[in-house]
Design a protein around this motif. Structure first.
Motif, short mmCIF file in Angstrom:
data_model
loop_
_atom_site.label_atom_id
_atom_site.label_comp_id
_atom_site.label_asym_id
_atom_site.label_seq_id
_atom_site.Cartn_x
_atom_site.Cartn_y
_atom_site.Cartn_z
N ILE A 5 0.84 -1.20 0.00
CA ILE A 5 0.00 0.00 0.00
C ILE A 5 0.87 1.25 0.00
O ILE A 5 0.65 2.20 -0.77
CB ILE A 5 -0.95 -0.01 1.21
CG1 ILE A 5 -2.01 -1.12 1.05
CG2 ILE A 5 -1.63 1.35 1.39
CD1 ILE A 5 -2.82 -1.38 2.31
N ASP A 8 2.82 1.59 -3.41
CA ASP A 8 1.98 2.04 -4.52
C ASP A 8 1.61 3.51 -4.38
O ASP A 8 1.49 4.23 -5.38
CB ASP A 8 0.73 1.17 -4.65
CG ASP A 8 1.03 -0.16 -5.33
OD1 ASP A 8 2.19 -0.38 -5.72
OD2 ASP A 8 0.11 -0.98 -5.49
N HIS A 56 -2.25 8.33 -2.41
CA HIS A 56 -2.86 7.13 -1.82
C HIS A 56 -4.38 7.21 -1.87
O HIS A 56 -5.05 6.21 -2.19
CB HIS A 56 -2.39 6.99 -0.37
CG HIS A 56 -3.16 5.98 0.41
ND1 HIS A 56 -3.07 4.63 0.19
CD2 HIS A 56 -4.09 6.15 1.40
CE1 HIS A 56 -3.89 3.99 1.01
NE2 HIS A 56 -4.51 4.88 1.76
N GLN A 89 -6.96 5.91 -4.80
CA GLN A 89 -7.12 4.50 -5.17
C GLN A 89 -8.44 3.93 -4.62
O GLN A 89 -8.65 3.88 -3.41
CB GLN A 89 -5.93 3.70 -4.65
CG GLN A 89 -4.61 4.18 -5.22
CD GLN A 89 -3.42 3.42 -4.67
OE1 GLN A 89 -3.05 2.38 -5.20
NE2 GLN A 89 -2.84 3.93 -3.60
N SER A 107 -9.77 0.78 -5.68
CA SER A 107 -9.87 -0.68 -5.75
C SER A 107 -8.46 -1.26 -5.71
O SER A 107 -7.87 -1.56 -6.75
CB SER A 107 -10.60 -1.11 -7.02
OG SER A 107 -10.76 -2.50 -7.06
N TRP A 108 -7.96 -1.45 -4.50
CA TRP A 108 -6.57 -1.91 -4.34
C TRP A 108 -6.54 -3.28 -3.67
O TRP A 108 -7.25 -3.53 -2.69
CB TRP A 108 -5.79 -0.92 -3.48
CG TRP A 108 -4.31 -1.19 -3.46
CD1 TRP A 108 -3.35 -0.61 -4.25
CD2 TRP A 108 -3.60 -2.14 -2.63
NE1 TRP A 108 -2.11 -1.13 -3.96
CE2 TRP A 108 -2.23 -2.08 -2.98
CE3 TRP A 108 -4.01 -3.04 -1.64
CZ2 TRP A 108 -1.26 -2.86 -2.37
CZ3 TRP A 108 -3.04 -3.84 -1.03
CH2 TRP A 108 -1.69 -3.74 -1.39
N GLY A 109 -5.71 -4.18 -4.17
CA GLY A 109 -5.39 -5.41 -3.45
C GLY A 109 -6.22 -6.62 -3.77
O GLY A 109 -6.23 -7.58 -3.00
N ALA A 154 -10.55 -6.43 -2.79
CA ALA A 154 -10.21 -5.05 -3.11
C ALA A 154 -10.60 -4.12 -1.97
O ALA A 154 -11.64 -4.29 -1.33
CB ALA A 154 -10.89 -4.63 -4.40
#
Length: 427
Positions: A343, A346, A366, A369, A371-373, A379
């Motif tokens: 996290i 990115d 940061h 974002q 829809s991360w992971g 996500a």
């Protein structure tokens, strides 16, 4: 007409005043933006501030290596250092190599304050801070510094702060999903009593908010037992739950208390399901006398996929971690730390694209974002900092043979009633 000449003394005085004015302006600007207004550090046009030079980006970790969560803290730290090493081997970020500073607070608030005082001015972000009380102790400074911070804690009061990113669900959402699971898959029905053993303080009381809400929605009676983190023997609490005739027990305490609770209960003939918060379990418990009881009756709720997951990203992490740390235990801290490092990295990459590696620039990057992971099992949405990043939870159970000591019982889901719950934010 000849140009009048000033004396050398006057020239030196004027120069000194000019330099002083520049210094005051720079300091005022840094203070107003959390150190975010530094000039380009290397002539590449990228704005920088504390923690960033022309060659390096420094990331802090405030962990527990000697306190109650020492095994978890060690896994977190190892996993994050592995991630940063992999990034550096791939060329770093924005032409810079990542460096880390690790400080052990031993789950002591005063030590955590001292740790932030030492490493805060040198860091652009904090890749993890173990413990909600530790985050609380330095929260105002984190906000003033605009320091992207990933707590290893999931209390709702940590929501509502732009620089602080709670990952996955919060404890109350997990309990809502957990009670729903007990009703739909473990035979708990309207009118039944269920117990909840919880720590006093942010962790336990956040979890209790969720269990109260879910119990009300499902027509259940909730029997509460609050303990302190220093309490070790759960005999009295087991007796209270037996007297109340509970059909299941929710568990929002530490691993040692979980072991005592489930061990004492089963030894006394109390055969009900025990369902814990993610902080209530550690695979090291399976080697204790309570291990067999936990295997028989305990499950826990978590937003993160266990290390035994067949997700390709998790499997690769397991292989990489064992190659790097062949003699270290693998637990949930490995995935949790690695994901938190991802996290932060990115966010730094996005900040680099915007040519703004100041702390404020990293936080702003940061928060873009949504829809991360997904590769890690779910996500997360980072755009709204007053809400949990996810509402989906896994149900997981202990397993001696599985990597990380646990396996998935139920894939991530969101209870219908979770959408009706209003999460209280700390703001």
């Amino acid at each position: 007409m000849p140009i009048p000449r000033t004396s050398s003394r006057g020239s030196r005085a004027a120069a000194a005043l000019a330099l002083l004015a520049l210094a005051v302006t720079a300091c005022a600007s840094d203070k107003a933006t959390g150190g975010g207004s530094g000039a380009a550090a290397s002539g590449d046009g990228v704005k920088t501030g504390p923690g960033v030079t022309a060659e390096t980006i420094t990331i802090g970790m405030m962990t527990d290596l000697t306190g109650p969560y020492a095994s978890f803290g060690k896994s977190l730290t190892n996993a994050q250092q592995l991630y940063f090493e992999q990034v550096n081997k791939a060329g770093g970020i924005c032409g810079r190599q990542l460096e880390s500073i690790v400080r052990d607070h031993g789950y002591d608030v005063q030590k955590a304050v001292a740790a932030y005082t030492e490493i805060g001015p040198k860091s652009v972000a904090l890749a993890h801070v173990v413990g909600s009380p530790m985050v609380n102790a330095v929260k105002q400074r984190i906000e003033a510094d605009q320091m992207l911070t990933i707590p290893q804690a999931w209390a709702t009061h940590l929501l509502g702060s732009k620089p602080i990113q709670v990952t996955g669900t919060t404890y109350d959402i997990d309990m809502i999903n957990g009670v729903d699971y007990l009703v739909k898959e473990k035979g708990i029905k309207s009118g039944d009593s269920i117990g909840h053993l919880y720590f006093e303080g942010d962790y336990g009381e956040t979890a209790l908010n969720g269990s109260k809400f879910a119990a009300g929605k499902h027509g259940l009676k909730l029997v509460e037992q609050k303990i302190k983190a220093t309490d070790q023997d759960m005999t009295a609490q087991v007796a209270a739950f037996k007297k109340a005739g509970v059909k299941a027990v929710l568990v929002s305490v530490g691993p040692r208390q979980t072991a005592s609770l489930v061990g004492v209960a089963l030894a006394g003939g109390m055969k009900v399901p025990f369902l814990g918060s993610n902080s209530a379990y550690a695979p090291q418990l399976l080697a204790t006398p309570a291990g067999e009881a936990l295997l028989a009756a305990f499950e826990y709720v978590t937003a993160g996929a266990p290390m035994s997951s067949d997700l390709p990203a998790i499997k690769k992490l397991g292989e990489d971690y064992k190659a790097k740390y062949p003699n270290e235990a693998v637990d949930s801290g490995v995935a949790s730390g690695y994901i938190a490092a991802g996290i932060v990295v990115d966010a730094l990459k996005k900040a680099c694209e915007s040519k703004d590696l100041t702390r404020a620039g990293v936080v702003s990057a940061h928060r873009t974002q949504s829809s991360w992971g997904d590769q890690y099992g779910g996500a997360m949405d980072f755009t709204a900092f007053d809400k949990p990043a996810s509402l989906r939870s896994y149900i997981v159970k202990p397993d001696k043979e599985a990597l990380g000591g646990s396996v998935v019982v139920k894939e991530p889901f969101t209870a219908d009633i979770a959408g009706e719950y209003q999460v209280p934010a700390g703001g």
